[in-house]
Design a protein around this motif. Structure first.
Motif, PDB file in Angstrom:
ATOM      1  N   GLU A 192      -7.352  -9.352 -12.650  1.00 21.75           N
ATOM      2  CA  GLU A 192      -6.782  -9.742 -13.936  1.00 21.75           C
ATOM      3  C   GLU A 192      -7.942 -10.207 -14.807  1.00 21.75           C
ATOM      4  N   PHE A 193      -8.323  -9.358 -15.750  1.00 27.10           N
ATOM      5  CA  PHE A 193      -9.541  -9.599 -16.514  1.00 27.10           C
ATOM      6  C   PHE A 193      -9.470 -10.858 -17.371  1.00 27.10           C
ATOM      7  N   GLN A 194      -8.266 -11.304 -17.695  1.00 27.95           N
ATOM      8  CA  GLN A 194      -8.151 -12.520 -18.495  1.00 27.95           C
ATOM      9  C   GLN A 194      -8.712 -13.730 -17.748  1.00 27.95           C
ATOM     10  N   ASN A 195      -8.741 -13.663 -16.419  1.00 27.61           N
ATOM     11  CA  ASN A 195      -9.312 -14.757 -15.636  1.00 27.61           C
ATOM     12  C   ASN A 195     -10.828 -14.840 -15.782  1.00 27.61           C
ATOM     13  N   PHE A 196     -11.432 -13.789 -16.360  1.00 26.41           N
ATOM     14  CA  PHE A 196     -12.881 -13.752 -16.566  1.00 26.41           C
ATOM     15  C   PHE A 196     -13.231 -13.749 -18.057  1.00 26.41           C
ATOM     16  N   GLY A 197     -12.241 -14.096 -18.886  1.00 26.97           N
ATOM     17  CA  GLY A 197     -12.461 -14.122 -20.328  1.00 26.97           C
ATOM     18  C   GLY A 197     -12.565 -12.751 -20.951  1.00 26.97           C
ATOM     19  N   LEU A 198     -11.984 -11.726 -20.278  1.00 23.81           N
ATOM     20  CA  LEU A 198     -12.118 -10.335 -20.716  1.00 23.81           C
ATOM     21  C   LEU A 198     -10.774  -9.718 -21.100  1.00 23.81           C
ATOM     22  N   ARG A 199      -9.986 -10.442 -21.852  1.00 23.51           N
ATOM     23  CA  ARG A 199      -8.679  -9.990 -22.328  1.00 23.51           C
ATOM     24  C   ARG A 199      -7.713  -9.795 -21.152  1.00 23.51           C
ATOM     25  N   ASN A 200      -6.526  -9.251 -21.460  1.00 26.33           N
ATOM     26  CA  ASN A 200      -5.461  -9.258 -20.457  1.00 26.33           C
ATOM     27  C   ASN A 200      -5.193  -7.892 -19.834  1.00 26.33           C
ATOM     28  N   ASN A 201      -6.221  -7.056 -19.705  1.00 28.70           N
ATOM     29  CA  ASN A 201      -6.057  -5.795 -18.982  1.00 28.70           C
ATOM     30  C   ASN A 201      -6.181  -6.047 -17.476  1.00 28.70           C
ATOM     31  N   VAL A 202      -5.810  -5.024 -16.686  1.00 27.17           N
ATOM     32  CA  VAL A 202      -5.809  -5.195 -15.233  1.00 27.17           C
ATOM     33  C   VAL A 202      -6.445  -3.993 -14.551  1.00 27.17           C
ATOM     34  N   ALA A 203      -6.823  -4.193 -13.295  1.00 26.85           N
ATOM     35  CA  ALA A 203      -7.326  -3.117 -12.440  1.00 26.85           C
ATOM     36  C   ALA A 203      -6.868  -3.406 -11.018  1.00 26.85           C
ATOM     37  N   GLN A 204      -6.826  -2.361 -10.199  1.00 28.40           N
ATOM     38  CA  GLN A 204      -6.444  -2.509  -8.797  1.00 28.40           C
ATOM     39  C   GLN A 204      -7.477  -1.809  -7.919  1.00 28.40           C
ATOM     40  N   LEU A 205      -7.702  -2.373  -6.741  1.00 24.19           N
ATOM     41  CA  LEU A 205      -8.583  -1.767  -5.747  1.00 24.19           C
ATOM     42  C   LEU A 205      -7.911  -1.855  -4.388  1.00 24.19           C
ATOM     43  N   CYS A 206      -8.081  -0.823  -3.582  1.00 27.08           N
ATOM     44  CA  CYS A 206      -7.568  -0.875  -2.221  1.00 27.08           C
ATOM     45  C   CYS A 206      -8.485  -0.076  -1.307  1.00 27.08           C
ATOM     46  N   VAL A 207      -8.385  -0.357  -0.022  1.00 26.70           N
ATOM     47  CA  VAL A 207      -9.096   0.398   1.003  1.00 26.70           C
ATOM     48  C   VAL A 207      -8.054   1.128   1.836  1.00 26.70           C
ATOM     49  N   LEU A 208      -8.190   2.443   1.919  1.00 28.02           N
ATOM     50  CA  LEU A 208      -7.265   3.269   2.685  1.00 28.02           C
ATOM     51  C   LEU A 208      -8.001   3.943   3.835  1.00 28.02           C
ATOM     52  N   LYS A 209      -7.331   4.053   4.972  1.00 23.55           N
ATOM     53  CA  LYS A 209      -7.876   4.767   6.124  1.00 23.55           C
ATOM     54  C   LYS A 209      -7.028   5.999   6.382  1.00 23.55           C
ATOM     55  N   MET A 210      -7.682   7.147   6.510  1.00 19.29           N
ATOM     56  CA  MET A 210      -6.970   8.380   6.803  1.00 19.29           C
ATOM     57  C   MET A 210      -6.467   8.357   8.235  1.00 19.29           C
ATOM     58  N   ASN A 211      -5.216   8.750   8.418  1.00 19.26           N
ATOM     59  CA  ASN A 211      -4.618   8.815   9.747  1.00 19.26           C
ATOM     60  C   ASN A 211      -4.788  10.222  10.302  1.00 19.26           C
ATOM     61  N   GLN A 212      -5.518  10.348  11.397  1.00 23.12           N
ATOM     62  CA  GLN A 212      -5.730  11.657  12.010  1.00 23.12           C
ATOM     63  C   GLN A 212      -4.436  12.210  12.585  1.00 23.12           C
ATOM     64  N   ASP A 213      -3.652  11.336  13.180  1.00 27.16           N
ATOM     65  CA  ASP A 213      -2.394  11.760  13.794  1.00 27.16           C
ATOM     66  C   ASP A 213      -1.431  10.597  13.705  1.00 27.16           C
ATOM     67  N   LEU A 214      -0.289  10.808  13.077  1.00 26.11           N
ATOM     68  CA  LEU A 214       0.682   9.735  12.891  1.00 26.11           C
ATOM     69  C   LEU A 214       1.112   9.130  14.213  1.00 26.11           C
ATOM     70  N   SER A 215       1.161   9.940  15.281  1.00 25.36           N
ATOM     71  CA  SER A 215       1.610   9.448  16.575  1.00 25.36           C
ATOM     72  C   SER A 215       0.629   8.468  17.198  1.00 25.36           C
ATOM     73  N   GLU A 216      -0.637   8.483  16.719  1.00 21.84           N
ATOM     74  CA  GLU A 216      -1.639   7.590  17.277  1.00 21.84           C
ATOM     75  C   GLU A 216      -1.519   6.174  16.737  1.00 21.84           C
ATOM     76  N   LEU A 217      -0.746   6.001  15.645  1.00 19.47           N
ATOM     77  CA  LEU A 217      -0.634   4.692  15.032  1.00 19.47           C
ATOM     78  C   LEU A 217       0.369   3.825  15.775  1.00 19.47           C
ATOM     79  N   ASP A 218       0.011   2.573  16.029  1.00 19.25           N
ATOM     80  CA  ASP A 218       0.952   1.607  16.557  1.00 19.25           C
ATOM     81  C   ASP A 218       0.647   0.246  15.948  1.00 19.25           C
ATOM     82  N   VAL A 219       1.484  -0.711  16.226  1.00 21.57           N
ATOM     83  CA  VAL A 219       1.337  -2.021  15.601  1.00 21.57           C
ATOM     84  C   VAL A 219       0.006  -2.656  15.961  1.00 21.57           C
ATOM     85  N   ASP A 220      -0.403  -2.555  17.246  1.00 19.21           N
ATOM     86  CA  ASP A 220      -1.638  -3.192  17.678  1.00 19.21           C
ATOM     87  C   ASP A 220      -2.848  -2.613  16.967  1.00 19.21           C
ATOM     88  N   SER A 221      -2.884  -1.261  16.817  1.00 20.19           N
ATOM     89  CA  SER A 221      -4.048  -0.636  16.194  1.00 20.19           C
ATOM     90  C   SER A 221      -4.140  -0.995  14.727  1.00 20.19           C
TER      91      SER A 221
END
Length: 281
Positions: A21-50
């Motif tokens: 939220e850029f307004q928190n840095f004195g840069l008006r009230n525009n916004v941006a988002q960032l995320c980190v995504l991991k590609m799943n090689q096989d959906l069946s390999e995913l479980d809660v622990d991993s």
């Protein structure tokens, strides 16, 4: 931005997300988002622990994805630069924290191709003293003729090359602080080696300007031209892109938004591949 879905298969797992939220840095009230995504090689390999055991050392096929909407006001180049600077700093920091992973950035920069803002993204550096802060985005109202889009981009390109002449502009201390984030600093630099996705895929003169960017991503009564982009770091290569509508079609349908398009911007879509995948084919 929690997940990217394709049909019924979850192709990515969300590892991290944060908002700016850029307004928190004195840069008006525009916004941006960032995320980190991991590609799943096989959906069946995913479980809660991993999923719960994932840490910032998880490098395998992970990406930083960012989206930003920069301030519109063409006269406030200091704020525009400040927003983009902060956004790129945080994207670079995330990339390093998660193992120097690739970065993809998209959004509305409210700046046209070959403008000083565009050159800052592409070249990683900018000396603000060489520019009028009211010309950072080169965003002016465009005439409606298709040819004018090309001439406008050429004007911006000429403006960029003209800085070889010793011309300095006066910025106030407050404006420099907003733009560069530091007192007395006039030189901006970011650490991401960014490429424009649309420049990496040849297109038609009906939809692209002389440099390869779309002729128009926004087309309405106050502005006609390109302000939206997809950027990526050099670990990725664009495979194909979705072409935007030709300007003559946009004119025929009366501009944006309309009954078929609910936004005053056209969507940009790009398919990207990892460089090492391409090397093996």
């Amino acid at each position: 931005m929690c997940h990217i879905l394709e049909r019924r298969t979850v192709r990515f797992t969300l590892l991290h997300q944060e908002n700016i939220e850029f307004q928190n840095f004195g840069l008006r009230n525009n916004v941006a988002q960032l995320c980190v995504l991991k590609m799943n090689q096989d959906l069946s390999e995913l479980d809660v622990d991993s999923q719960t055991s994932l840490t910032p050392t998880t490098k395998s096929r992970s990406l930083v994805i960012g989206n930003i909407h920069v301030l519109f006001n063409p006269n406030r180049g200091d704020v525009k630069l400040g927003q983009v600077r902060l956004f790129l700093e945080k994207a670079y920091k995330l990339s390093r924290e998660w193992g120097c992973i690739p970065v993809i950035i998209g959004g509305d920069l409210n700046s046209i191709p070959q403008s000083p803002m565009y050159q800052f993204m592409a070249s990683s550096k900018l000396d603000v003293r060489h520019y009028d802060r009211r010309r950072i985005s080169e965003q002016v109202q465009h005439p409606s003729q298709c040819g004018s889009f090309r001439s406008q981009n050429e004007k911006a390109s000429s403006f960029w090359t003209s800085i070889s002449r010793p011309m300095l502009y006066r910025w106030s201390e407050e404006e420099l602080q907003l733009a560069t984030g530091s007192e007395g600093v006039t030189y901006l630099q970011h650490h991401l080696k960014l490429c424009s996705a649309y420049l990496g895929v040849p297109g038609s003169c009906r939809t692209r300007d002389d440099h390869g960017e779309p002729l128009a991503t926004s087309y309405h009564s106050k502005f006609k031209g390109t302000v939206d982009y997809i950027w990526h770091t050099e670990e990725l290569v664009p495979v194909r892109v979705l072409e935007t509508l030709p300007v003559n079609i946009l004119k025929r349908i009366g501009g944006l938004p309309n009954e078929k398009w609910g936004s005053d911007h056209l969507a940009l879509v790009c398919e990207l591949a990892f460089i090492d995948d391409c090397d093996r084919t």
